[in-house]
Enzyme design. Structure first.
Site, PDB file in Angstrom:
ATOM      1  N   TYR A   1     -83.052  -5.433 -19.821  1.00  0.00           N
ATOM      2  CA  TYR A   1     -83.445  -6.602 -19.269  1.00  0.00           C
ATOM      3  C   TYR A   1     -83.769  -6.567 -17.912  1.00  0.00           C
ATOM      4  O   TYR A   1     -83.972  -7.801 -17.174  1.00  0.00           O
ATOM      5  CB  TYR A   1     -82.565  -7.583 -19.632  1.00  0.00           C
ATOM      6  CG  TYR A   1     -82.486  -7.783 -21.235  1.00  0.00           C
ATOM      7  CD1 TYR A   1     -83.454  -8.441 -21.943  1.00  0.00           C
ATOM      8  CD2 TYR A   1     -81.289  -7.338 -21.856  1.00  0.00           C
ATOM      9  CE1 TYR A   1     -83.534  -8.476 -23.331  1.00  0.00           C
ATOM     10  CE2 TYR A   1     -81.222  -7.567 -23.329  1.00  0.00           C
ATOM     11  CZ  TYR A   1     -82.205  -8.037 -23.691  1.00  0.00           C
ATOM     12  OH  TYR A   1     -82.068  -8.127 -25.355  1.00  0.00           O
TER      13      TYR A   1
ATOM     14  N   LYS B   1     -71.376  -5.581 -34.649  1.00  0.00           N
ATOM     15  CA  LYS B   1     -71.620  -4.122 -35.361  1.00  0.00           C
ATOM     16  C   LYS B   1     -70.416  -3.360 -35.306  1.00  0.00           C
ATOM     17  O   LYS B   1     -69.575  -3.463 -34.397  1.00  0.00           O
ATOM     18  CB  LYS B   1     -72.657  -3.294 -34.215  1.00  0.00           C
ATOM     19  CG  LYS B   1     -74.020  -3.626 -34.644  1.00  0.00           C
ATOM     20  CD  LYS B   1     -75.135  -2.983 -33.786  1.00  0.00           C
ATOM     21  CE  LYS B   1     -76.587  -3.178 -34.070  1.00  0.00           C
ATOM     22  NZ  LYS B   1     -77.241  -2.254 -33.413  1.00  0.00           N
TER      23      LYS B   1
ATOM     24  N   HIS C   1     -84.786 -11.487 -33.076  1.00  0.00           N
ATOM     25  CA  HIS C   1     -84.905 -10.745 -31.925  1.00  0.00           C
ATOM     26  C   HIS C   1     -85.647 -11.369 -30.825  1.00  0.00           C
ATOM     27  O   HIS C   1     -84.976 -11.061 -29.642  1.00  0.00           O
ATOM     28  CB  HIS C   1     -85.153  -9.241 -32.111  1.00  0.00           C
ATOM     29  CG  HIS C   1     -84.376  -8.202 -31.754  1.00  0.00           C
ATOM     30  ND1 HIS C   1     -82.913  -8.064 -32.423  1.00  0.00           N
ATOM     31  CD2 HIS C   1     -84.363  -7.244 -30.629  1.00  0.00           C
ATOM     32  CE1 HIS C   1     -82.464  -7.200 -31.597  1.00  0.00           C
ATOM     33  NE2 HIS C   1     -83.338  -6.609 -30.906  1.00  0.00           N
TER      34      HIS C   1
ATOM     35  N   ARG D   1     -83.091 -13.559 -29.050  1.00  0.00           N
ATOM     36  CA  ARG D   1     -81.976 -12.915 -28.593  1.00  0.00           C
ATOM     37  C   ARG D   1     -82.498 -12.471 -27.068  1.00  0.00           C
ATOM     38  O   ARG D   1     -81.901 -12.682 -26.080  1.00  0.00           O
ATOM     39  CB  ARG D   1     -81.765 -11.722 -29.616  1.00  0.00           C
ATOM     40  CG  ARG D   1     -80.521 -10.997 -28.975  1.00  0.00           C
ATOM     41  CD  ARG D   1     -80.173  -9.962 -29.864  1.00  0.00           C
ATOM     42  NE  ARG D   1     -79.302  -8.753 -29.566  1.00  0.00           N
ATOM     43  CZ  ARG D   1     -77.955  -8.793 -29.391  1.00  0.00           C
ATOM     44  NH1 ARG D   1     -77.185  -9.790 -29.375  1.00  0.00           N
ATOM     45  NH2 ARG D   1     -77.219  -7.651 -28.963  1.00  0.00           N
TER      46      ARG D   1
ATOM     47  N   HIS E   1     -72.898  -5.366 -26.751  1.00  0.00           N
ATOM     48  CA  HIS E   1     -73.474  -4.110 -26.454  1.00  0.00           C
ATOM     49  C   HIS E   1     -72.309  -3.190 -26.192  1.00  0.00           C
ATOM     50  O   HIS E   1     -71.768  -3.363 -24.960  1.00  0.00           O
ATOM     51  CB  HIS E   1     -74.590  -3.823 -24.932  1.00  0.00           C
ATOM     52  CG  HIS E   1     -76.007  -4.635 -25.548  1.00  0.00           C
ATOM     53  ND1 HIS E   1     -76.872  -4.944 -24.693  1.00  0.00           N
ATOM     54  CD2 HIS E   1     -76.509  -4.734 -26.813  1.00  0.00           C
ATOM     55  CE1 HIS E   1     -78.057  -5.342 -25.292  1.00  0.00           C
ATOM     56  NE2 HIS E   1     -77.738  -5.443 -26.381  1.00  0.00           N
TER      57      HIS E   1
ATOM     58  N   ARG F   1     -76.924 -11.709 -32.789  1.00  0.00           N
ATOM     59  CA  ARG F   1     -77.898 -10.769 -33.897  1.00  0.00           C
ATOM     60  C   ARG F   1     -78.213 -11.684 -35.257  1.00  0.00           C
ATOM     61  O   ARG F   1     -77.159 -12.528 -35.481  1.00  0.00           O
ATOM     62  CB  ARG F   1     -77.538  -9.500 -34.067  1.00  0.00           C
ATOM     63  CG  ARG F   1     -77.142  -8.474 -32.948  1.00  0.00           C
ATOM     64  CD  ARG F   1     -76.439  -7.228 -33.414  1.00  0.00           C
ATOM     65  NE  ARG F   1     -76.404  -6.506 -32.356  1.00  0.00           N
ATOM     66  CZ  ARG F   1     -75.370  -6.348 -31.670  1.00  0.00           C
ATOM     67  NH1 ARG F   1     -74.134  -7.105 -32.151  1.00  0.00           N
ATOM     68  NH2 ARG F   1     -74.980  -5.461 -30.676  1.00  0.00           N
TER      69      ARG F   1
END
Length: 306
Positions: free
Chosen positions: A280, A177, A245, A248, A271, A153
């Site tokens: 995806y 995150k 993004h 990514r 994730h 990210r």
């Protein structure tokens, strides 16, 4: 608004969940909006019922708020009222059974492998480039190589300390995150580009791999976007097509196209839920068709009969 538990809720998000400042600010705005709507009806968060919340959310739709904004607002309310119930400020959670608006999941935008190569080639400085120009393009090359090689990210990339490359060979330690740390592979090319930037910045006193002006803080997102804008133009791209993004998504898409496993991709992208990674799976459709055609006995029999 402290008497209705909002201050305590926001403090919990920061202290226990490590929520980003922008997330906390967004939730504060969402709760303030709800509080104003309830106040107009003579209600508070401590006494509102499920029907009242449904009416509030219906009002958001009538105001024309995008479904994704409505969904974020509902997520905030669900967490907030659950917090109030757990803290004993309410006997129930009136938001527990509320449904989010249906969202159409857009397919991720990504670049072709050839387009990524063209971007990297565009980072080569001209023979007569000034030192400042060379450094800018070197920074662009390092950023593009690292984003594409690891699927980071942009917040993870810009906050990288210079020591991030000191992890195990071929790996890099990343803080994602919620403050969660993970190890991600880093290609030799990406490491070389990052080392070249570090060598050029040897005289700069900054703890960051991508320092901002003065070096005390990392480069801002706005500063990074300006660099990407310039590189896109050099490569003959519409700058609107290039973003961190998109890189990514390109990383994830190309990995899957070359046979990567979805679970492995989940770990690489950081994730928490495999459902997030499943956006995806569109890339895997051709591979799945090919696998059935080549390996399923009935498919092979049908091919032979034609």
């Amino acid at each position: 608004m402290g008497s209705d538990g909002t201050d305590a809720f926001l403090e919990m998000l920061a202290a226990e969940r490590g929520a980003a400042l922008n997330t906390i600010r967004a939730y504060a705005r969402d709760l303030a909006d709800m509080g104003q709507a309830l106040h107009a009806r003579g209600l508070t968060a401590l006494e509102v019922g499920e029907g009242d919340l449904r009416e509030y959310l219906s009002g958001l739709a009538r105001q024309g708020l995008a479904p994704r904004t409505q969904a974020r607002r509902l997520s905030c309310l669900k967490q907030y009222f659950l917090f109030l119930a757990r803290e004993g400020m309410r006997p129930d959670n009136p938001a527990a059974l509320l449904d989010a608006p249906r969202l159409d999941a857009p397919l991720p935008r990504f670049l072709s492998e050839g387009e990524v190569t063209a971007l990297l080639d565009a980072c080569e400085p001209e023979a007569d480039a000034t030192p400042a120009r060379r450094r800018r393009l070197l920074m662009a090359r390092a950023a593009l190589e690292m984003l594409y090689a690891s699927g980071l990210r942009i917040s993870e990339l810009l906050s990288l300390p210079r020591r991030a490359l000191d992890a195990a060979p071929g790996m890099m330690l990343v803080r994602g995150k919620g403050g969660r740390e993970r190890m991600v592979p880093m290609s030799a090319r990406a490491r070389a580009a990052a080392r070249a930037l570090m060598d050029m910045d040897a005289g700069r006193e900054s703890p960051y791999l991508f320092p901002g002006r003065g070096g005390a803080q990392p480069m801002t997102r706005q500063g990074f976007d300006r660099i990407m804008h310039d590189v896109a133009l050099r490569a003959g791209f519409d700058p609107a097509r290039l973003s961190p993004h998109v890189l990514r998504h390109s990383f994830a898409t190309h990995l899957l196209a070359h046979g990567a496993d979805l679970r492995a991709l989940q770990v690489l992208l950081g994730h928490a839920d495999i459902a997030t990674t499943q956006i995806y799976t569109h890339v895997m459709l051709d591979r799945l068709r090919d696998a059935v055609t080549r390996h399923h006995p009935l498919a092979q029999a049908a091919d032979g009969a034609e």
